[in-house]
Design a protein around this motif. Sequence first.
Motif, PDB file in Angstrom:
ATOM      1  N   LYS A 233      51.257  45.712  47.231  1.00  0.00           N
ATOM      2  CA  LYS A 233      50.052  46.133  47.964  1.00  0.00           C
ATOM      3  C   LYS A 233      49.002  46.772  47.048  1.00  0.00           C
ATOM      4  O   LYS A 233      47.805  46.546  47.210  1.00  0.00           O
ATOM      5  CB  LYS A 233      50.429  47.074  49.095  1.00  0.00           C
ATOM      6  CG  LYS A 233      51.043  46.351  50.275  1.00  0.00           C
ATOM      7  CD  LYS A 233      51.278  47.288  51.435  1.00  0.00           C
ATOM      8  CE  LYS A 233      51.794  46.591  52.655  1.00  0.00           C
ATOM      9  NZ  LYS A 233      53.026  45.876  52.521  1.00  0.00           N
ATOM     10  N   LYS A 234      49.441  47.577  46.093  1.00  0.00           N
ATOM     11  CA  LYS A 234      48.486  48.221  45.188  1.00  0.00           C
ATOM     12  C   LYS A 234      47.746  47.180  44.350  1.00  0.00           C
ATOM     13  O   LYS A 234      46.534  47.301  44.134  1.00  0.00           O
ATOM     14  CB  LYS A 234      49.196  49.245  44.293  1.00  0.00           C
ATOM     15  CG  LYS A 234      49.661  50.469  45.046  1.00  0.00           C
ATOM     16  CD  LYS A 234      50.391  51.433  44.144  1.00  0.00           C
ATOM     17  CE  LYS A 234      50.922  52.600  44.970  1.00  0.00           C
ATOM     18  NZ  LYS A 234      51.756  53.507  44.170  1.00  0.00           N
ATOM     19  N   ILE A 235      48.462  46.177  43.892  1.00  0.00           N
ATOM     20  CA  ILE A 235      47.812  45.105  43.125  1.00  0.00           C
ATOM     21  C   ILE A 235      46.845  44.338  44.016  1.00  0.00           C
ATOM     22  O   ILE A 235      45.739  43.983  43.588  1.00  0.00           O
ATOM     23  CB  ILE A 235      48.862  44.162  42.493  1.00  0.00           C
ATOM     24  CG1 ILE A 235      49.633  44.907  41.404  1.00  0.00           C
ATOM     25  CG2 ILE A 235      48.210  42.901  41.933  1.00  0.00           C
ATOM     26  CD1 ILE A 235      50.791  44.142  40.813  1.00  0.00           C
ATOM     27  N   ALA A 236      47.230  44.111  45.262  1.00  0.00           N
ATOM     28  CA  ALA A 236      46.353  43.416  46.209  1.00  0.00           C
ATOM     29  C   ALA A 236      45.052  44.185  46.388  1.00  0.00           C
ATOM     30  O   ALA A 236      43.960  43.591  46.405  1.00  0.00           O
ATOM     31  CB  ALA A 236      47.061  43.226  47.551  1.00  0.00           C
ATOM     32  N   VAL A 237      45.160  45.495  46.529  1.00  0.00           N
ATOM     33  CA  VAL A 237      43.954  46.312  46.708  1.00  0.00           C
ATOM     34  C   VAL A 237      43.088  46.259  45.453  1.00  0.00           C
ATOM     35  O   VAL A 237      41.864  46.102  45.545  1.00  0.00           O
ATOM     36  CB  VAL A 237      44.323  47.772  47.078  1.00  0.00           C
ATOM     37  CG1 VAL A 237      43.103  48.682  47.039  1.00  0.00           C
ATOM     38  CG2 VAL A 237      44.973  47.815  48.454  1.00  0.00           C
ATOM     39  N   VAL A 238      43.702  46.354  44.283  1.00  0.00           N
ATOM     40  CA  VAL A 238      42.931  46.277  43.030  1.00  0.00           C
ATOM     41  C   VAL A 238      42.226  44.923  42.933  1.00  0.00           C
ATOM     42  O   VAL A 238      41.034  44.849  42.592  1.00  0.00           O
ATOM     43  CB  VAL A 238      43.835  46.526  41.800  1.00  0.00           C
ATOM     44  CG1 VAL A 238      43.102  46.204  40.503  1.00  0.00           C
ATOM     45  CG2 VAL A 238      44.324  47.970  41.792  1.00  0.00           C
ATOM     46  N   PHE A 239      42.939  43.849  43.245  1.00  0.00           N
ATOM     47  CA  PHE A 239      42.321  42.514  43.237  1.00  0.00           C
ATOM     48  C   PHE A 239      41.144  42.456  44.204  1.00  0.00           C
ATOM     49  O   PHE A 239      40.098  41.900  43.887  1.00  0.00           O
ATOM     50  CB  PHE A 239      43.338  41.436  43.597  1.00  0.00           C
ATOM     51  CG  PHE A 239      44.224  40.993  42.469  1.00  0.00           C
ATOM     52  CD1 PHE A 239      44.092  41.494  41.196  1.00  0.00           C
ATOM     53  CD2 PHE A 239      45.217  40.057  42.709  1.00  0.00           C
ATOM     54  CE1 PHE A 239      44.915  41.090  40.163  1.00  0.00           C
ATOM     55  CE2 PHE A 239      46.052  39.625  41.685  1.00  0.00           C
ATOM     56  CZ  PHE A 239      45.899  40.147  40.406  1.00  0.00           C
ATOM     57  N   ALA A 240      41.313  43.036  45.383  1.00  0.00           N
ATOM     58  CA  ALA A 240      40.240  43.026  46.388  1.00  0.00           C
ATOM     59  C   ALA A 240      39.049  43.858  45.920  1.00  0.00           C
ATOM     60  O   ALA A 240      37.897  43.457  46.094  1.00  0.00           O
ATOM     61  CB  ALA A 240      40.762  43.527  47.726  1.00  0.00           C
ATOM     62  N   LEU A 241      39.332  45.031  45.344  1.00  0.00           N
ATOM     63  CA  LEU A 241      38.259  45.912  44.875  1.00  0.00           C
ATOM     64  C   LEU A 241      37.424  45.266  43.765  1.00  0.00           C
ATOM     65  O   LEU A 241      36.230  45.542  43.646  1.00  0.00           O
ATOM     66  CB  LEU A 241      38.839  47.234  44.367  1.00  0.00           C
ATOM     67  CG  LEU A 241      39.440  48.174  45.411  1.00  0.00           C
ATOM     68  CD1 LEU A 241      40.158  49.337  44.743  1.00  0.00           C
ATOM     69  CD2 LEU A 241      38.372  48.672  46.374  1.00  0.00           C
TER      70      LEU A 241
ATOM     71  N   GLY B 128      38.730  46.412  50.074  1.00  0.00           N
ATOM     72  CA  GLY B 128      39.931  47.199  49.776  1.00  0.00           C
ATOM     73  C   GLY B 128      40.673  47.554  51.056  1.00  0.00           C
ATOM     74  O   GLY B 128      41.907  47.524  51.115  1.00  0.00           O
ATOM     75  N   ILE B 129      39.924  47.863  52.098  1.00  0.00           N
ATOM     76  CA  ILE B 129      40.519  48.154  53.410  1.00  0.00           C
ATOM     77  C   ILE B 129      40.952  46.859  54.097  1.00  0.00           C
ATOM     78  O   ILE B 129      42.052  46.771  54.658  1.00  0.00           O
ATOM     79  CB  ILE B 129      39.518  48.937  54.286  1.00  0.00           C
ATOM     80  CG1 ILE B 129      39.243  50.307  53.666  1.00  0.00           C
ATOM     81  CG2 ILE B 129      40.021  49.062  55.721  1.00  0.00           C
ATOM     82  CD1 ILE B 129      38.051  51.049  54.256  1.00  0.00           C
ATOM     83  N   SER B 130      40.100  45.848  54.042  1.00  0.00           N
ATOM     84  CA  SER B 130      40.377  44.584  54.749  1.00  0.00           C
ATOM     85  C   SER B 130      41.640  43.894  54.245  1.00  0.00           C
ATOM     86  O   SER B 130      42.394  43.337  55.047  1.00  0.00           O
ATOM     87  CB  SER B 130      39.187  43.631  54.619  1.00  0.00           C
ATOM     88  OG  SER B 130      38.064  44.151  55.275  1.00  0.00           O
ATOM     89  N   ILE B 131      41.878  43.936  52.948  1.00  0.00           N
ATOM     90  CA  ILE B 131      43.070  43.259  52.422  1.00  0.00           C
ATOM     91  C   ILE B 131      44.329  43.911  52.995  1.00  0.00           C
ATOM     92  O   ILE B 131      45.296  43.221  53.338  1.00  0.00           O
ATOM     93  CB  ILE B 131      43.097  43.212  50.879  1.00  0.00           C
ATOM     94  CG1 ILE B 131      44.188  42.260  50.372  1.00  0.00           C
ATOM     95  CG2 ILE B 131      43.306  44.574  50.263  1.00  0.00           C
ATOM     96  CD1 ILE B 131      43.926  40.813  50.558  1.00  0.00           C
TER      97      ILE B 131
END
Length: 166
Positions: free
Chosen positions: A110-118, A152-155
């Motif tokens: 999840k943290k990587i997903a948020v970084v990718f989204a950001l 970041g929130i949407s992902i």
Amino acid sequence: MVNLLNFAFFQIGWFLTAYCAIYDLNLISSIFIITLSAFYIKRSSKPKVKIKLFVFAAILGFLVDSILIQLNSFSMAQVDSRVSPLFMILLWVNFIATFDYSLKWIHNYKKIAVVFALIGAPLTYYMGAKIGVIVLNQSLFYSMFWIAIAWGISILILMKAYNKWH
């Protein structure tokens, strides 16, 4: 091989949608993404879940992009609209279609997903602005900041919905 094809179709869908929006050929890209979505639904072992996810992503995409438009993070280059147009909504459906294939691995990170989204979402909108689909706010930082926060929130919301319904 399926993951590679999914990634390729995602990229084709994005570029086709972007370039069709520039030339007011949105029907072509809409047919492509809807046909591709129908293929994913037909191929799914849980077609009702897939439909639910696609509808959810479309609604979330409409809300998020409409809020970003209202915040003046970006505007549509070809259309004077205060809400997200259909072609932008379909990009969200195109995106969530990667969750079963090329982005399936990311659900464990999840943290990587948020970084990718950001990082990835602002770059994607920036690219859309560079080719003439959208117009970013005069303050690039303002646009990139709100797009990053929104994604970041949407992902996390998309991943939670996906994991809940799968």
